[in-house]
Design a protein around this motif. Structure first.
Motif, PDB file in Angstrom:
ATOM      1  N   VAL A 270      30.087 -42.472 -19.394  1.00 58.85           N
ATOM      2  CA  VAL A 270      31.019 -42.053 -20.441  1.00 58.85           C
ATOM      3  C   VAL A 270      31.696 -40.734 -20.067  1.00 58.85           C
ATOM      4  O   VAL A 270      32.916 -40.582 -20.206  1.00 58.85           O
ATOM      5  N   ALA A 271      30.914 -39.772 -19.571  1.00 57.44           N
ATOM      6  CA  ALA A 271      31.471 -38.463 -19.219  1.00 57.44           C
ATOM      7  C   ALA A 271      32.467 -38.575 -18.070  1.00 57.44           C
ATOM      8  O   ALA A 271      33.538 -37.930 -18.095  1.00 57.44           O
ATOM      9  N   GLY A 276      38.453 -38.223 -16.805  1.00 54.41           N
ATOM     10  CA  GLY A 276      39.690 -38.708 -16.218  1.00 54.41           C
ATOM     11  C   GLY A 276      40.799 -38.985 -17.231  1.00 54.41           C
ATOM     12  O   GLY A 276      41.857 -39.513 -16.861  1.00 54.41           O
ATOM     13  N   ARG A 277      40.580 -38.654 -18.479  1.00 59.70           N
ATOM     14  CA  ARG A 277      41.557 -38.928 -19.530  1.00 59.70           C
ATOM     15  C   ARG A 277      42.259 -37.653 -19.963  1.00 59.70           C
ATOM     16  O   ARG A 277      41.631 -36.641 -20.293  1.00 59.70           O
ATOM     17  N   ALA A 278      43.584 -37.705 -19.995  1.00 61.52           N
ATOM     18  CA  ALA A 278      44.374 -36.544 -20.399  1.00 61.52           C
ATOM     19  C   ALA A 278      44.186 -36.208 -21.869  1.00 61.52           C
ATOM     20  O   ALA A 278      44.462 -35.074 -22.295  1.00 61.52           O
ATOM     21  N   VAL A 283      35.401 -31.812 -21.372  1.00 59.20           N
ATOM     22  CA  VAL A 283      34.273 -32.743 -21.454  1.00 59.20           C
ATOM     23  C   VAL A 283      33.014 -31.935 -21.159  1.00 59.20           C
ATOM     24  O   VAL A 283      32.888 -31.319 -20.099  1.00 59.20           O
ATOM     25  N   TYR A 284      32.105 -31.922 -22.114  1.00 59.20           N
ATOM     26  CA  TYR A 284      30.884 -31.137 -22.008  1.00 59.20           C
ATOM     27  C   TYR A 284      29.737 -32.084 -21.655  1.00 59.20           C
ATOM     28  O   TYR A 284      29.224 -32.804 -22.511  1.00 59.20           O
ATOM     29  N   VAL A 310      33.209 -33.922 -26.385  1.00 57.13           N
ATOM     30  CA  VAL A 310      34.569 -33.908 -25.843  1.00 57.13           C
ATOM     31  C   VAL A 310      35.466 -33.094 -26.760  1.00 57.13           C
ATOM     32  O   VAL A 310      35.271 -33.061 -27.982  1.00 57.13           O
ATOM     33  N   GLY A 311      36.445 -32.423 -26.165  1.00 58.40           N
ATOM     34  CA  GLY A 311      37.435 -31.681 -26.931  1.00 58.40           C
ATOM     35  C   GLY A 311      38.768 -32.403 -26.864  1.00 58.40           C
ATOM     36  O   GLY A 311      39.292 -32.646 -25.771  1.00 58.40           O
TER      37      GLY A 311
END
Length: 390
Positions: A270-271, A276-278, A283-284, A310-311
């Motif tokens: 998942v991380a 890889g997503r804008a 990502v913590y 995630v932020g």
């Protein structure tokens, strides 16, 4: 009550199944019974069978769990409570007195901060928050009255990693006790006593129970005097594990090793997808090489755990919408169960730290990654991004 012998293997997965789990001598039942009783018949006044008098002071099912917990963490003793916060409360009351001071991390569970500031604060306990990864900041936060340094690693919800060994050396040099909340890592992935910790605490509701069907907490200790003090708090206040709750936790612990392996594998997947997503500006997850605590986590842990935060780049409104848009990940507080959960910490688990130095960034969403198929989990998170983009 224990099945450990000199020739018994002491590896984690074996201990998880056998420590404190002696078969029933009367029937041969492989699973110890649940002693669902409020009291115990005495052989004359004060003639306790096995030391058991009344359920609040002791129960064989709870003893089994406490033996299991102590063995897994490598502590000498454990005490099991009705919740994680009940465990923390008993420890703090046993270890502190009015005028004492405690240093905690600037990223901790909101309930712990609420307990310290709103319950213990009026009692005369002072609390200072610090960036525990910065030893100079910790030194600056400490006082002659500092009695406890309290650390979560990984922390909740930003997954900060703290050097337990270095913090233990600093705390001990100042005459303070180091308490490690090992809820996120569990003893399957991290053994704080081996790194110098003095006390380990858990919300056993989470990964140890593992099935979202029981509430509980634990304190694991090595110091006999502190054990006696915690035990007195447990007896006098009475926030103990009920027999069925203790039994459910024991059952969950038996599969902890294999579950944590799968949680960690799924969380890594998942991380890596999220990184890889804008749509995510942060990502913590300590399993990512980009995480500032990655190398330290690799040294003091045997896996990176099942928690990912995630932020959202689009901000708080997008984060709230995202938390409400998944299907496999279910919107709920808590974590560590076999099913995946999603939450919005600023308004859920960490609402109590709003407006403080511990406030969680308002674009953060926390994921408790379960043991479902990793492909299904990633697909669900991706589909949710599509829903909030429409």
């Amino acid at each position: 009550m224990s099945t450990q012998h000199d020739d018994t293997p002491q590896h984690f997965d074996t201990l998880a199944i056998h420590a404190g789990q002696e078969f029933d001598p009367t029937t041969g039942a492989i699973i110890p019974p649940i002693y669902q009783t409020s009291t115990f018949v005495q052989d004359g006044i004060g003639g306790f069978r096995g030391g058991y008098e009344y359920n609040r002071s002791g129960n064989p099912t709870r003893t089994s769990l406490e033996t299991q917990l102590a063995a897994l963490e490598g502590g000498a003793h454990a005490r099991s409570f009705s919740s994680g916060l009940a465990a923390e409360d008993a420890l703090l009351r046993a270890a502190l007195k009015p005028g004492d001071h405690i240093v905690i991390g600037n990223d901790v569970y909101g309930g712990t901060y609420r307990l310290l500031t709103r319950i213990f604060g009026p009692w005369g306990i002072e609390t200072t928050t610090a960036e525990l990864g910065d030893l100079d900041a910790v030194r600056a936060a400490m006082r002659p009255s500092t009695r406890i340094v309290w650390v979560e690693t990984p922390s909740n919800p930003l997954l900060k990693i703290t050097d337990v060994a270095a913090l233990a050396e600093l705390a001990h040099g100042a005459g303070a006790t180091l308490v490690v909340d090992n809820t996120f890592a569990t003893p399957a992935l991290q053994r704080p006593f081996e790194l110098g910790a003095d006390v380990v605490v858990h919300s056993t509701t989470k990964y140890l129970g593992g099935h979202s069907d029981v509430l509980g907490g634990a304190v694991v200790l090595r110091d006999d005097a502190l054990l006696e003090a915690v035990g007195f708090q447990q007896f006098a206040v009475g926030a103990v594990s009920a027999p069925l709750d203790a039994w459910l936790t024991t059952r969950g612990i038996k599969t902890l090793g294999v579950r944590m392996q799968r949680h960690s594998e799924n969380a890594q997947a998942v991380a890596e997808w999220a990184a890889g997503r804008a749509e995510f500006e942060a990502v913590y997850y300590p399993g990512l090489s980009s995480h500032p605590g990655h190398d330290l986590a690799a040294r003091q842990m045997t896996g990176f755990g099942g928690m990912v935060s995630v932020g959202l780049a689009a901000g708080p409104a997008a984060a709230r919408a995202y938390a409400e848009s998944t299907r496999v990940f279910q919107l709920a507080e808590s974590l560590g169960g076999v099913e995946s959960l999603i939450g919005y910490p600023p308004d859920m688990t960490h609402a109590s730290v709003r407006g403080t130095a511990l406030a969680v960034p308002e674009n953060v969403v926390r994921l408790s990654v379960g043991i479902e198929d990793a492909g299904d989990l990633v697909a669900d998170l991706e589909a949710a991004l599509g829903r909030i983009a429409r």
